[in-house]
Scaffold this motif. Structure first.
Motif, PDB file in Angstrom:
ATOM      1  N   PRO A 134      10.386 -12.801   1.777  1.00 20.70           N
ATOM      2  CA  PRO A 134       8.933 -13.076   1.902  1.00 20.70           C
ATOM      3  C   PRO A 134       8.167 -11.769   2.090  1.00 20.70           C
ATOM      4  O   PRO A 134       8.773 -10.704   2.255  1.00 20.70           O
ATOM      5  CB  PRO A 134       8.871 -13.955   3.160  1.00 20.70           C
ATOM      6  CG  PRO A 134      10.084 -13.560   3.955  1.00 20.70           C
ATOM      7  CD  PRO A 134      11.129 -13.194   2.959  1.00 20.70           C
ATOM      8  N   PRO A 135       6.878 -11.823   2.056  1.00 13.04           N
ATOM      9  CA  PRO A 135       6.099 -10.580   2.274  1.00 13.04           C
ATOM     10  C   PRO A 135       6.348 -10.041   3.686  1.00 13.04           C
ATOM     11  O   PRO A 135       6.679 -10.765   4.609  1.00 13.04           O
ATOM     12  CB  PRO A 135       4.657 -11.047   2.094  1.00 13.04           C
ATOM     13  CG  PRO A 135       4.686 -12.517   2.274  1.00 13.04           C
ATOM     14  CD  PRO A 135       6.002 -12.976   1.729  1.00 13.04           C
ATOM     15  N   LYS A 136       6.228  -8.721   3.851  1.00 14.44           N
ATOM     16  CA  LYS A 136       6.510  -8.024   5.096  1.00 14.44           C
ATOM     17  C   LYS A 136       5.540  -8.443   6.178  1.00 14.44           C
ATOM     18  O   LYS A 136       4.336  -8.518   5.957  1.00 14.44           O
ATOM     19  CB  LYS A 136       6.426  -6.515   4.868  1.00 14.44           C
ATOM     20  CG  LYS A 136       6.918  -5.721   6.056  1.00 14.44           C
ATOM     21  CD  LYS A 136       6.917  -4.240   5.725  1.00 14.44           C
ATOM     22  CE  LYS A 136       7.429  -3.437   6.893  1.00 14.44           C
ATOM     23  NZ  LYS A 136       7.420  -1.989   6.607  1.00 14.44           N
ATOM     24  N   LEU A 137       6.130  -8.742   7.362  1.00 11.45           N
ATOM     25  CA  LEU A 137       5.341  -9.201   8.502  1.00 11.45           C
ATOM     26  C   LEU A 137       5.041  -8.007   9.390  1.00 11.45           C
ATOM     27  O   LEU A 137       5.959  -7.320   9.841  1.00 11.45           O
ATOM     28  CB  LEU A 137       6.112 -10.275   9.280  1.00 11.45           C
ATOM     29  CG  LEU A 137       5.414 -10.861  10.496  1.00 11.45           C
ATOM     30  CD1 LEU A 137       4.128 -11.584  10.074  1.00 11.45           C
ATOM     31  CD2 LEU A 137       6.326 -11.821  11.238  1.00 11.45           C
ATOM     32  N   GLU A 138       3.811  -7.752   9.572  1.00 11.68           N
ATOM     33  CA  GLU A 138       3.394  -6.634  10.411  1.00 11.68           C
ATOM     34  C   GLU A 138       3.208  -7.153  11.839  1.00 11.68           C
ATOM     35  O   GLU A 138       2.283  -7.896  12.114  1.00 11.68           O
ATOM     36  CB  GLU A 138       2.098  -6.017   9.888  1.00 11.68           C
ATOM     37  CG  GLU A 138       2.244  -5.417   8.497  1.00 11.68           C
ATOM     38  CD  GLU A 138       0.928  -4.846   8.005  1.00 11.68           C
ATOM     39  OE1 GLU A 138      -0.050  -4.965   8.772  1.00 11.68           O
ATOM     40  OE2 GLU A 138       0.902  -4.275   6.898  1.00 11.68           O
ATOM     41  N   THR A 139       4.113  -6.742  12.703  1.00  8.24           N
ATOM     42  CA  THR A 139       4.074  -7.157  14.113  1.00  8.24           C
ATOM     43  C   THR A 139       4.222  -5.930  14.991  1.00  8.24           C
ATOM     44  O   THR A 139       4.848  -4.932  14.594  1.00  8.24           O
ATOM     45  CB  THR A 139       5.191  -8.143  14.440  1.00  8.24           C
ATOM     46  OG1 THR A 139       6.447  -7.540  14.091  1.00  8.24           O
ATOM     47  CG2 THR A 139       5.031  -9.440  13.664  1.00  8.24           C
TER      48      THR A 139
END
Length: 456
Positions: A134-139
């Protein structure tokens, strides 16, 4: 007439015939056996033959031979016949002839095995599905959000900066002990030792002791000397005879003669006065063989080397010796101190400690006694004597019967149960106890050891 054995003749049950198994190979035709029931219950197997006779010759002595010399013939020498020994013929191996034709190298495995067609192996495990990321999760984690990095200052070193400077001369380096140790002047310590001067007292020496003051000399009695007795010889003469000499009287008889032969010449040597011949069988038959001396190996003489030998080593050739000063201690040397004055045996304990004047010892504190001691003469009267009352003794009554015999005018009944019930029987002697029973005549003895007698 019926024969009777000792086993049947005995009526006391103590006499039996000697059952000796002497007839092992004899077939008995008697129907009954008086010893066992084995023959009645078990049948007889086959025929019993006599034991085989031995073929060994009897050890008879031949008295006709000459007894002086032993005959060296044996049974092997007399019975042995030498045969001509021929060499065993050897077996000639057959010539190798190769087989004609082609060799069949086929095996049973190749003949019986049928190959099968193999298919590729299909795995049972299901294939993995392709996973699309999935698209990269910015956390932002809590650590990065809450933590704030401080500015760190570099800590300065407290070590002094010393640059190493190598020594200019060889072996000129100093140790840390030499660098850090500061020599100080040694101050002499104050001695508390008392001066070595002898102290003399002005009071003259009094050599009087308690023994000399309290000793009372008593007169010593002279020692009693026992006078020595004067030796008086006996007037009776000495009897040097023993009991053996007095009681023993020798029997008259001739003197014992010696059985030893006289040292005369023998009859064979008496005739001839010729000297003894020292020839022996060994000297007559022995022939001397020429013996050559063994040859000893002579080692070669040692010849020293003519050229000059170089005895120098690698250490002596390549080692360069340096002039090095010996190590000097930085600690000053303290020489031993010796006193010239004589040794004083005075201590601080003797000088500083002064004995106190001893006062009289305080008496013990004693309580007043409640009972005063009698001052008069003691009365020889105890509490036992004062309060003891003597009672009269009454003798004990003895229940022991008197030793007087009991006599009665009624006659004694001497009839017992044994006398009323006992019936006397005639004492009979077992006829088997005699070596030859009376009234019987010995007829024969069985191979089993039974002795049969016939009644007269």
């Amino acid at each position: 007439m019926k024969r009777i054995c000792i086993c049947e003749m005995c009526n006391c049950g103590r006499h039996r015939c000697t059952h000796e198994p002497t007839a092992l190979y004899v077939k008995e035709n008697t129907g009954e056996c008086m010893l066992t029931e084995y023959t009645e219950k078990f049948p007889v197997y086959g025929r019993v033959y006599n034991p085989p006779q031995t073929q060994k010759p009897k050890p008879e002595l031949d008295h006709g031979r000459d007894k002086g010399r032993m005959d060296g013939t044996t049974t092997f020498k007399t019975d042995f016949i030498p045969h001509e020994v021929k060499q065993r013929p050897k077996r000639q191996p057959a010539e190798y002839k190769p087989k004609p034709g082609k060799i069949d190298l086929g095996t049973t495995y190749k003949q019986d095995f049928n190959p099968y067609e193999l298919q590729p192996f299909v795995p049972v495990k299901s294939r993995e599905k392709a996973y699309t990321a999935p698209p990269k999760l910015e956390t932002i984690p809590t650590y990065k959000d809450d933590f704030r990095q401080w500015e760190l200052c570099k800590q300065e070193l407290t070590k002094p900066k010393h640059k190493y400077q190598p020594p200019s001369s060889k072996f000129g380096g100093t140790t840390t002990f030499q660098d850090d140790f500061v020599p100080r002047s040694v101050a002499p310590q104050q001695s508390f030792k008392p001066p070595s001067v002898a102290k003399f007292s002005d009071v003259p020496f009094d050599g009087v002791t308690s023994n000399q003051l309290a000793f009372v000399a008593h007169p010593v009695e002279p020692r009693f000397v026992k006078p020595q007795e004067v030796y008086k010889p006996s007037s009776q003469p000495l009897q040097d005879l023993t009991t053996n000499r007095l009681d023993f009287q020798g029997q008259p008889g001739e003197l014992a003669q010696s059985c030893k032969p006289r040292p005369n010449k023998s009859s064979s040597l008496a005739a001839s006065d010729s000297p003894f011949e020292s020839n022996t069988e060994n000297k007559d038959n022995f022939k001397e063989w020429p013996v050559s001396l063994p040859k000893f190996h002579q080692p070669d003489k040692y010849v020293g080397p003519t050229e000059h030998m170089d005895l120098s080593t690698t250490t002596a050739a390549h080692y360069v010796r340096h002039q090095v000063q010996p190590f000097s201690r930085a600690k000053p040397h303290k020489p031993p101190r010796r006193a010239s004055a004589p040794f004083q045996n005075l201590t601080t304990m003797r000088e500083d400690f002064q004995p106190w004047a001893a006062q009289a010892r305080q008496p013990l504190i004693k309580q007043s006694e409640g009972i005063h001691k009698a001052s008069g003469k003691i009365e020889d009267l105890t509490t036992f004597r004062a309060h003891y009352t003597i009672h009269e003794l009454k003798p004990n009554i003895s229940f022991k019967p008197s030793k007087q015999p009991m006599r009665s005018s009624v006659p004694m009944e001497d009839s017992t149960m044994y006398r009323t019930t006992f019936t006397p029987k005639r004492i009979s002697v077992c006829p088997a106890s005699f070596q030859s029973p009376p009234g019987y005549e010995f007829e024969e003895s069985d191979d089993r050891g039974h002795k049969y007698f016939r009644k007269l």
